[in-house]
Design a protein around this motif. Structure first.
Motif, PDB file in Angstrom:
ATOM      1  N   LEU A  57      -6.477   1.154 -12.573  1.00 50.84           N
ATOM      2  CA  LEU A  57      -6.970   0.035 -11.779  1.00 50.84           C
ATOM      3  C   LEU A  57      -6.058  -0.247 -10.594  1.00 50.84           C
ATOM      4  CD1 LEU A  57      -7.933  -2.272 -14.777  1.00 50.84           C
ATOM      5  CD2 LEU A  57      -9.534  -1.105 -13.237  1.00 50.84           C
ATOM      6  N   ILE A  58      -4.743  -0.154 -10.826  1.00 46.97           N
ATOM      7  CA  ILE A  58      -3.791  -0.366  -9.733  1.00 46.97           C
ATOM      8  C   ILE A  58      -4.035   0.640  -8.621  1.00 46.97           C
ATOM      9  CG2 ILE A  58      -1.355  -0.296  -9.077  1.00 46.97           C
ATOM     10  CD1 ILE A  58      -0.695  -1.165 -11.973  1.00 46.97           C
ATOM     11  N   GLU A  59      -4.214   1.901  -9.003  1.00 46.74           N
ATOM     12  CA  GLU A  59      -4.442   2.944  -7.992  1.00 46.74           C
ATOM     13  C   GLU A  59      -5.691   2.650  -7.158  1.00 46.74           C
ATOM     14  OE1 GLU A  59      -4.389   6.438 -10.564  1.00 46.74           O
ATOM     15  OE2 GLU A  59      -2.438   6.981  -9.724  1.00 46.74           O
ATOM     16  N   GLU A  60      -6.751   2.184  -7.807  1.00 50.49           N
ATOM     17  CA  GLU A  60      -7.980   1.846  -7.087  1.00 50.49           C
ATOM     18  C   GLU A  60      -7.766   0.636  -6.181  1.00 50.49           C
ATOM     19  OE1 GLU A  60     -12.521   0.232  -8.021  1.00 50.49           O
ATOM     20  OE2 GLU A  60     -11.272   1.003  -9.665  1.00 50.49           O
ATOM     21  N   LEU A  61      -7.105  -0.382  -6.699  1.00 51.69           N
ATOM     22  CA  LEU A  61      -6.938  -1.631  -5.945  1.00 51.69           C
ATOM     23  C   LEU A  61      -5.984  -1.471  -4.765  1.00 51.69           C
ATOM     24  CD1 LEU A  61      -6.790  -4.124  -8.938  1.00 51.69           C
ATOM     25  CD2 LEU A  61      -8.640  -3.907  -7.266  1.00 51.69           C
ATOM     26  N   ILE A  62      -4.966  -0.625  -4.901  1.00 53.94           N
ATOM     27  CA  ILE A  62      -4.039  -0.407  -3.785  1.00 53.94           C
ATOM     28  C   ILE A  62      -4.791   0.112  -2.566  1.00 53.94           C
ATOM     29  CG2 ILE A  62      -2.268   1.224  -2.977  1.00 53.94           C
ATOM     30  CD1 ILE A  62      -0.727   0.670  -5.515  1.00 53.94           C
ATOM     31  N   ALA A  63      -5.710   1.044  -2.808  1.00 55.51           N
ATOM     32  CA  ALA A  63      -6.502   1.585  -1.695  1.00 55.51           C
ATOM     33  C   ALA A  63      -7.381   0.494  -1.066  1.00 55.51           C
ATOM     34  CB  ALA A  63      -7.362   2.740  -2.193  1.00 55.51           C
ATOM     35  N   PHE A  64      -7.909  -0.384  -1.911  1.00 56.79           N
ATOM     36  CA  PHE A  64      -8.802  -1.444  -1.410  1.00 56.79           C
ATOM     37  C   PHE A  64      -8.026  -2.511  -0.642  1.00 56.79           C
ATOM     38  CE2 PHE A  64     -11.053  -5.470  -1.763  1.00 56.79           C
ATOM     39  CZ  PHE A  64     -12.333  -5.119  -1.343  1.00 56.79           C
ATOM     40  N   TYR A  65      -6.861  -2.892  -1.158  1.00 50.60           N
ATOM     41  CA  TYR A  65      -6.116  -4.013  -0.582  1.00 50.60           C
ATOM     42  C   TYR A  65      -5.060  -3.593   0.447  1.00 50.60           C
ATOM     43  CZ  TYR A  65      -8.074  -7.440  -3.850  1.00 50.60           C
ATOM     44  OH  TYR A  65      -8.912  -8.285  -4.541  1.00 50.60           O
ATOM     45  N   ARG A  66      -5.031  -2.324   0.803  1.00 46.05           N
ATOM     46  CA  ARG A  66      -4.030  -1.857   1.763  1.00 46.05           C
ATOM     47  C   ARG A  66      -4.064  -2.717   3.025  1.00 46.05           C
ATOM     48  NH1 ARG A  66      -5.019   3.155   1.450  1.00 46.05           N
ATOM     49  NH2 ARG A  66      -3.249   3.685   0.103  1.00 46.05           N
ATOM     50  N   THR A  68      -3.172  -5.886   3.135  1.00 47.05           N
ATOM     51  CA  THR A  68      -3.336  -7.303   2.797  1.00 47.05           C
ATOM     52  C   THR A  68      -2.124  -7.796   2.006  1.00 47.05           C
ATOM     53  OG1 THR A  68      -4.379  -6.993   0.632  1.00 47.05           O
ATOM     54  CG2 THR A  68      -5.810  -6.848   2.593  1.00 47.05           C
ATOM     55  N   ASP A  69      -2.087  -9.108   1.773  1.00 43.28           N
ATOM     56  CA  ASP A  69      -0.959  -9.689   1.031  1.00 43.28           C
ATOM     57  C   ASP A  69      -0.879  -9.160  -0.402  1.00 43.28           C
ATOM     58  OD1 ASP A  69      -0.301 -11.165   3.246  1.00 43.28           O
ATOM     59  OD2 ASP A  69      -1.304 -13.005   2.567  1.00 43.28           O
ATOM     60  N   ARG A  70      -1.998  -8.836  -0.993  1.00 44.98           N
ATOM     61  CA  ARG A  70      -1.998  -8.373  -2.377  1.00 44.98           C
ATOM     62  C   ARG A  70      -1.427  -6.950  -2.538  1.00 44.98           C
ATOM     63  NH1 ARG A  70      -7.522 -10.690  -5.356  1.00 44.98           N
ATOM     64  NH2 ARG A  70      -6.658 -12.786  -5.719  1.00 44.98           N
ATOM     65  N   ALA A  71      -1.414  -6.202  -1.468  1.00 46.34           N
ATOM     66  CA  ALA A  71      -0.920  -4.826  -1.544  1.00 46.34           C
ATOM     67  C   ALA A  71       0.529  -4.793  -2.018  1.00 46.34           C
ATOM     68  CB  ALA A  71      -1.055  -4.153  -0.185  1.00 46.34           C
ATOM     69  N   GLU A  72       1.315  -5.760  -1.555  1.00 47.67           N
ATOM     70  CA  GLU A  72       2.727  -5.818  -1.927  1.00 47.67           C
ATOM     71  C   GLU A  72       2.907  -5.979  -3.435  1.00 47.67           C
ATOM     72  OE1 GLU A  72       6.427  -8.949  -1.372  1.00 47.67           O
ATOM     73  OE2 GLU A  72       5.023  -8.681   0.312  1.00 47.67           O
ATOM     74  N   LYS A  73       2.203  -6.929  -4.013  1.00 48.15           N
ATOM     75  CA  LYS A  73       2.308  -7.174  -5.451  1.00 48.15           C
ATOM     76  C   LYS A  73       1.796  -5.972  -6.241  1.00 48.15           C
ATOM     77  CE  LYS A  73       2.964  -9.657  -9.181  1.00 48.15           C
ATOM     78  NZ  LYS A  73       4.294 -10.079  -9.646  1.00 48.15           N
ATOM     79  N   LEU A  74       0.712  -5.376  -5.776  1.00 44.18           N
ATOM     80  CA  LEU A  74       0.145  -4.230  -6.479  1.00 44.18           C
ATOM     81  C   LEU A  74       1.099  -3.035  -6.464  1.00 44.18           C
ATOM     82  CD1 LEU A  74      -3.546  -4.502  -5.257  1.00 44.18           C
ATOM     83  CD2 LEU A  74      -2.807  -4.555  -7.649  1.00 44.18           C
ATOM     84  N   TYR A  75       1.707  -2.801  -5.318  1.00 54.30           N
ATOM     85  CA  TYR A  75       2.622  -1.661  -5.256  1.00 54.30           C
ATOM     86  C   TYR A  75       3.870  -1.919  -6.096  1.00 54.30           C
ATOM     87  CZ  TYR A  75       3.699   2.874  -3.405  1.00 54.30           C
ATOM     88  OH  TYR A  75       3.913   4.220  -3.312  1.00 54.30           O
ATOM     89  N   TYR A  76       4.266  -3.168  -6.171  1.00 51.34           N
ATOM     90  CA  TYR A  76       5.408  -3.563  -7.001  1.00 51.34           C
ATOM     91  C   TYR A  76       5.137  -3.249  -8.479  1.00 51.34           C
ATOM     92  CZ  TYR A  76       8.666  -6.885  -9.261  1.00 51.34           C
ATOM     93  OH  TYR A  76       9.627  -7.480 -10.047  1.00 51.34           O
ATOM     94  N   ILE A  77       3.961  -3.637  -8.973  1.00 48.88           N
ATOM     95  CA  ILE A  77       3.666  -3.365 -10.382  1.00 48.88           C
ATOM     96  C   ILE A  77       3.305  -1.897 -10.603  1.00 48.88           C
ATOM     97  CG2 ILE A  77       2.956  -5.754 -10.768  1.00 48.88           C
ATOM     98  CD1 ILE A  77       0.053  -4.744 -11.015  1.00 48.88           C
TER      99      ILE A  77
END
Length: 274
Positions: A57-66, A68-77
């Motif tokens: 899910l993280i891999e999918e969401l990183i591409a979607f949120y690239r 944006t503010d959420r990209a930082e948190k996603l890449y962190y986790i």
């Protein structure tokens, strides 16, 4: 016995197992087109320690949120998921990439430390190639240089000491092995390197004694054309040893070899004059 060597394969197998087991909720999350729902479930899985579920899910969401503010948190986790799944090589890369991508993030300092710590975790047994150990030392030292007042700087110093002790022991052990194999030239060279690279080594006294021993053995077993030169080198090694450690427990044995070398030198001189 089949060994799973790839973290990606491991995640894939777990993923298939989850599907086969009929985890309808997880299926629903994977197939959902509701990105907000997927994001919330990803964070839920991550916070509950179900990293193998969070990872796809993280891999999918990183591409979607690239971007944006959420990209930082996603890449962190993302980086931490690799870490908790014990893929330290990939985790170190992702932590480094986080720092590169988000240099002003509140997580940047932490991620730089974690990139170095993952390298520390990859340091192998002393008997194996130590390139990962040296790389870990460099990355830990870089963190200390960049954040000398950080509370993690002291931890980095402790980890560096541990890793350097491993390198020190590897060199010491290699020198002892050369001596055991009667490769006397390699033995004293390796002990010299030990003293040069680790001048405060706890093996210091033993190293000087074994340098003398190796040179003594090389001299007494030498071919005639090199005997005189090797005797002189061994006598110098004896003097260096007794000057530095006059109270050593090995003095008696060293003096015995010294006497043998002096006698051998006299015999060699006589033979050379004949």
């Amino acid at each position: 016995m089949f060994m799973i060597r790839s973290k990606a394969l491991y995640i894939f197998i777990i993923f298939i197992a989850v599907l086969i087991s009929g985890c309808s909720e997880y299926n629903k999350v994977l197939k959902s087109s509701d990105i907000e729902y997927k994001y919330n479930k990803t964070m839920e899985y991550y916070n509950e320690g179900e990293y193998y579920k969070a990872y796809p899910l993280i891999e999918e969401l990183i591409a979607f949120y690239r971007g944006t503010d959420r990209a930082e948190k996603l890449y962190y986790i993302y980086a931490y998921s690799d870490y908790y799944l014990e893929d330290y090589l990939l985790a170190s890369h992702r932590f480094d990439k986080f720092v590169e991508t988000f240099p002003r993030s509140d997580y940047a300092k932490e991620c730089q430390y974690m990139a170095a710590y993952c390298q520390y975790k990859m340091s192998p047994n002393y008997s194996l190639d130590q390139d990962p150990t040296r790389k870990a030392i460099d990355k830990l030292q870089l963190y200390i240089n960049d954040y000398p007042k950080s509370k993690r700087a002291d931890t980095c110093t402790q980890l560096i000491t541990e890793l350097e002790t491993k390198l020190e022991y590897k060199r010491y052990n290699a020198a002892k092995q050369y001596l055991k194999m009667e490769d006397y030239r390699a033995a004293y060279t390796e002990f010299d390197n030990l003293l040069s690279n680790f001048p405060d080594t706890k093996y210091r006294e033993e190293a000087y004694f074994l340098i003398f021993k190796a040179k003594y053995k090389l001299a007494v077993n030498s071919i005639e054309s090199k005997k005189e030169e090797r005797i002189d080198a061994a006598l110098k090694a004896y003097i260096t040893f007794v000057d530095r450690f006059p109270e050593s427990k090995d003095i008696v044995e060293a003096e015995k070899w010294y006497s043998e070398l002096q006698e051998l030198k006299r015999e060699t001189n006589v033979a050379n004059k004949s």
